[in-house]
Write a protein that holds these residues in place. Structure first.
Motif, PDB file in Angstrom:
ATOM      1  N   ILE A 232      51.458  43.654  38.470  1.00 37.29           N
ATOM      2  CA  ILE A 232      50.645  42.443  38.582  1.00 37.29           C
ATOM      3  C   ILE A 232      51.371  41.270  37.948  1.00 37.29           C
ATOM      4  O   ILE A 232      52.325  41.434  37.191  1.00 37.29           O
ATOM      5  CB  ILE A 232      49.274  42.629  37.896  1.00 37.29           C
ATOM      6  CG1 ILE A 232      49.458  42.789  36.376  1.00 37.29           C
ATOM      7  CG2 ILE A 232      48.517  43.793  38.504  1.00 37.29           C
ATOM      8  CD1 ILE A 232      48.170  42.694  35.586  1.00 37.29           C
ATOM      9  N   ALA A 237      45.030  37.193  40.722  1.00 37.24           N
ATOM     10  CA  ALA A 237      44.305  38.355  41.246  1.00 37.24           C
ATOM     11  C   ALA A 237      43.430  37.965  42.439  1.00 37.24           C
ATOM     12  O   ALA A 237      42.936  36.839  42.498  1.00 37.24           O
ATOM     13  CB  ALA A 237      43.433  38.963  40.142  1.00 37.24           C
ATOM     14  N   PRO A 238      43.282  38.918  43.385  1.00 37.49           N
ATOM     15  CA  PRO A 238      43.947  40.215  43.415  1.00 37.49           C
ATOM     16  C   PRO A 238      45.338  40.116  44.070  1.00 37.49           C
ATOM     17  O   PRO A 238      45.490  39.532  45.134  1.00 37.49           O
ATOM     18  CB  PRO A 238      43.003  41.056  44.270  1.00 37.49           C
ATOM     19  CG  PRO A 238      42.378  40.084  45.219  1.00 37.49           C
ATOM     20  CD  PRO A 238      42.259  38.797  44.457  1.00 37.49           C
ATOM     21  N   SER A 239      46.302  40.695  43.418  1.00 34.67           N
ATOM     22  CA  SER A 239      47.658  40.789  43.954  1.00 34.67           C
ATOM     23  C   SER A 239      48.305  41.993  43.302  1.00 34.67           C
ATOM     24  O   SER A 239      48.853  41.900  42.209  1.00 34.67           O
ATOM     25  CB  SER A 239      48.454  39.508  43.662  1.00 34.67           C
ATOM     26  OG  SER A 239      49.752  39.583  44.220  1.00 34.67           O
ATOM     27  N   ASN A 240      48.208  43.136  43.990  1.00 37.61           N
ATOM     28  CA  ASN A 240      48.613  44.396  43.376  1.00 37.61           C
ATOM     29  C   ASN A 240      48.923  45.394  44.484  1.00 37.61           C
ATOM     30  O   ASN A 240      48.853  45.060  45.675  1.00 37.61           O
ATOM     31  CB  ASN A 240      47.477  44.918  42.476  1.00 37.61           C
ATOM     32  CG  ASN A 240      47.977  45.818  41.367  1.00 37.61           C
ATOM     33  OD1 ASN A 240      49.055  46.414  41.470  1.00 37.61           O
ATOM     34  ND2 ASN A 240      47.200  45.924  40.296  1.00 37.61           N
ATOM     35  N   ASN A 255      44.850  36.340  46.397  1.00 40.03           N
ATOM     36  CA  ASN A 255      44.487  35.579  45.204  1.00 40.03           C
ATOM     37  C   ASN A 255      43.990  34.170  45.496  1.00 40.03           C
ATOM     38  O   ASN A 255      43.405  33.532  44.629  1.00 40.03           O
ATOM     39  CB  ASN A 255      45.661  35.526  44.227  1.00 40.03           C
ATOM     40  CG  ASN A 255      46.985  35.246  44.903  1.00 40.03           C
ATOM     41  OD1 ASN A 255      47.493  36.108  45.611  1.00 40.03           O
ATOM     42  ND2 ASN A 255      47.542  34.064  44.689  1.00 40.03           N
ATOM     43  N   ARG A 284      38.851  35.383  38.374  1.00 42.87           N
ATOM     44  CA  ARG A 284      39.481  36.622  38.846  1.00 42.87           C
ATOM     45  C   ARG A 284      40.594  37.064  37.897  1.00 42.87           C
ATOM     46  O   ARG A 284      40.778  38.256  37.646  1.00 42.87           O
ATOM     47  CB  ARG A 284      40.020  36.444  40.265  1.00 42.87           C
ATOM     48  CG  ARG A 284      38.933  36.359  41.328  1.00 42.87           C
ATOM     49  CD  ARG A 284      39.491  36.471  42.732  1.00 42.87           C
ATOM     50  NE  ARG A 284      40.390  35.372  43.076  1.00 42.87           N
ATOM     51  CZ  ARG A 284      40.004  34.190  43.548  1.00 42.87           C
ATOM     52  NH1 ARG A 284      38.699  33.950  43.722  1.00 42.87           N
ATOM     53  NH2 ARG A 284      40.881  33.251  43.839  1.00 42.87           N
ATOM     54  N   GLY A 285      41.338  36.087  37.384  1.00 45.56           N
ATOM     55  CA  GLY A 285      42.379  36.427  36.430  1.00 45.56           C
ATOM     56  C   GLY A 285      41.837  37.039  35.165  1.00 45.56           C
ATOM     57  O   GLY A 285      42.440  37.936  34.568  1.00 45.56           O
ATOM     58  N   GLN A 288      40.759  40.777  35.997  1.00 44.31           N
ATOM     59  CA  GLN A 288      41.766  41.312  36.922  1.00 44.31           C
ATOM     60  C   GLN A 288      41.670  42.835  37.071  1.00 44.31           C
ATOM     61  O   GLN A 288      41.635  43.361  38.185  1.00 44.31           O
ATOM     62  CB  GLN A 288      43.161  40.915  36.416  1.00 44.31           C
ATOM     63  CG  GLN A 288      44.292  41.164  37.397  1.00 44.31           C
ATOM     64  CD  GLN A 288      45.522  40.356  37.005  1.00 44.31           C
ATOM     65  OE1 GLN A 288      45.649  39.869  35.890  1.00 44.31           O
ATOM     66  NE2 GLN A 288      46.432  40.171  37.942  1.00 44.31           N
ATOM     67  N   GLU A 289      41.612  43.546  35.979  1.00 46.01           N
ATOM     68  CA  GLU A 289      41.591  45.015  36.041  1.00 46.01           C
ATOM     69  C   GLU A 289      40.321  45.519  36.718  1.00 46.01           C
ATOM     70  O   GLU A 289      40.365  46.441  37.545  1.00 46.01           O
ATOM     71  CB  GLU A 289      41.716  45.597  34.638  1.00 46.01           C
ATOM     72  CG  GLU A 289      41.848  47.110  34.620  1.00 46.01           C
ATOM     73  CD  GLU A 289      42.121  47.652  33.229  1.00 46.01           C
ATOM     74  OE1 GLU A 289      42.103  48.896  33.066  1.00 46.01           O
ATOM     75  OE2 GLU A 289      42.355  46.848  32.289  1.00 46.01           O
ATOM     76  N   ASP A 292      40.683  44.908  40.464  1.00 49.81           N
ATOM     77  CA  ASP A 292      41.613  45.845  41.098  1.00 49.81           C
ATOM     78  C   ASP A 292      40.981  47.226  41.262  1.00 49.81           C
ATOM     79  O   ASP A 292      41.196  47.910  42.270  1.00 49.81           O
ATOM     80  CB  ASP A 292      42.903  45.949  40.283  1.00 49.81           C
ATOM     81  CG  ASP A 292      43.866  44.799  40.551  1.00 49.81           C
ATOM     82  OD1 ASP A 292      43.744  44.168  41.615  1.00 49.81           O
ATOM     83  OD2 ASP A 292      44.750  44.545  39.707  1.00 49.81           O
TER      84      ASP A 292
END
Length: 402
Positions: A232, A237-240, A255, A284-285, A288-289, A292
């Motif tokens: 990440i 987020a989301p970017s995973n 994101n 969202r940041g 983040q977890e 995800d």
């Protein structure tokens, strides 16, 4: 692809490539892809080690045909005065010299830029080294791995609870080769106005540092040191990557607010886009977890192909984590000529990466793979270009000069 009406864009440029392995030869490869006549020089007693790099087939390395493609290969012993004199005879016929020796090596051979430019004032010398041609570290040996370490990319690569790791390729060398090619083209453009050559000085650590985004103002203004964050980017987020039902991994980048809304709709959870935990980029940041985990609980219920189809229809950027097999069989790679098959004298049809970038009118071209024989083009260059007699070339060979 490059014909009489539209010749390759660098077809009027002649390059002599010195050095070995990746960084300098990568520059030569780029210039050759777009039509430059690249003459690669190897010592007669010390072939480029890259000839044996990568997996090997029938005793030949599989990296060499790619890195040395479109090049003419000659041998020349620059450690000997007679070899240095022969090199000087080449200079009036050359636009660019590319080298990636430790600083001072060419000067030790009486072939520094001042000496070269005295023979050819329009010559451009493209120099790539670990730390550049100046500064307190200039005399240190430097490989791409050291450039990656000091340039910053190693520190931020990996997971926060583990030591720094490298990427699976020699990214520092390739970045330096790219920057050196850009510098070469800039210098060629400037020469069209001034008529004068110059030195292009690229350092491995600087090529890596040049892509390190905002880490310096983050530290200089905020005292913040960017750390390893795994798959990440903190706060984005989301970017995973997410596991799928068939054991694959899919990368999803959603994101941006509008794209996130489309992802939520594709998931059948449109209410998530209105949830105060996820409604904005900052929110969202901060969660983040949690976000995800929600997304992966969905991706694990479908195969990778099902997800790719759904997300493509929804306008959400997504892609399978590709290995070489995936690339080799992907129709998009083939449609854009990103996997080319060229005739090789040992291997037959040889698949290799295509040319980047794409030009609409005068695109680059792979004319032939890297020659397997050492000094394969000696007579072409020494007799054809310099006008030496066959007996003179034979003598140079017997003396160990070529």
């Amino acid at each position: 692809m490059g014909n009489a009406a539209h010749p390759l864009p660098l077809a009027d440029i002649r390059v002599v490539e010195l050095g070995s392995l990746i960084a300098g030869p990568f520059t030569g490869r780029i210039l050759g892809d777009f039509g430059a006549e690249v003459i690669k020089v190897e010592p007669p007693d010390r072939p480029d080690p890259l000839r044996m790099w990568g997996e090997r087939l029938e005793g030949h390395g599989l990296f060499w045909p790619i890195q040395a493609r479109n090049k003419k290969c000659i041998t020349l012993n620059l450690r000997e005065p007679k070899g240095q004199d022969l090199f000087r005879q080449l200079l009036p016929h050359v636009d660019v010299v590319v080298e990636n020796f430790r600083p001072g090596t060419l000067e030790k051979w009486n072939l520094g830029y001042e000496a070269m430019s005295a023979v050819n004032p329009g010559l451009i010398l493209v120099r790539t080294s670990g730390f550049g041609q100046t500064g307190p570290y200039k005399d240190r040996a430097g490989f791409g791995s050291i450039g990656e370490a000091m340039g910053g990319i190693r520190y931020v690569t990996g997971h926060p609870d583990r030591p720094p790791v490298r990427t699976g390729i020699s990214i520092g060398d390739s970045l330096a080769g790219l920057y050196a090619a850009i510098g070469c083209l800039v210098a060629l453009h400037e020469r069209s106005r001034s008529g004068r050559g110059q030195v292009v000085d690229t350092a491995l650590y600087e090529a890596v540092f040049g892509v390190m985004e905002s880490i310096i103002p983050e530290y200089g203004l905020l005292g913040h040191i960017r750390e390893r964050s795994g798959n990440i980017l903190p706060g984005v987020a989301p970017s995973n990557i997410y596991a799928t039902a068939d054991g694959s991994w899919i990368a999803i980048g959603a994101n941006a607010d509008t794209v996130f809304r489309r992802l939520c709709a594709a998931m059948g959870r449109p209410e998530l886009a209105e949830d105060e935990r996820f409604a904005t980029h900052i929110a969202r940041g901060e969660h983040q977890e949690e976000l995800d985990d929600l997304i992966e609980s969905w991706t694990k219920t479908r195969t990778c192909e099902e997800l790719l189809e759904m997300l493509a229809q929804s306008g959400v950027p997504a892609g399978r984590i590709y290995n070489a097999r995936d690339m080799f069989h992907d129709p998009h790679y083939r449609a854009r000529d990103m996997i080319l098959e060229v005739d090789h004298p040992v291997f037959g049809r040889f698949p290799m990466p295509g040319v980047v970038p794409k030009l609409s009118r005068t695109p680059g071209k792979v004319r032939h793979p890297g020659p397997p024989a050492l000094g394969e083009h000696n007579r072409d260059i020494y007799e054809g270009l310099l006008g030496l007699s066959p007996s003179a070339v034979d003598t140079l060979k017997s003396e160990g000069i070529i």
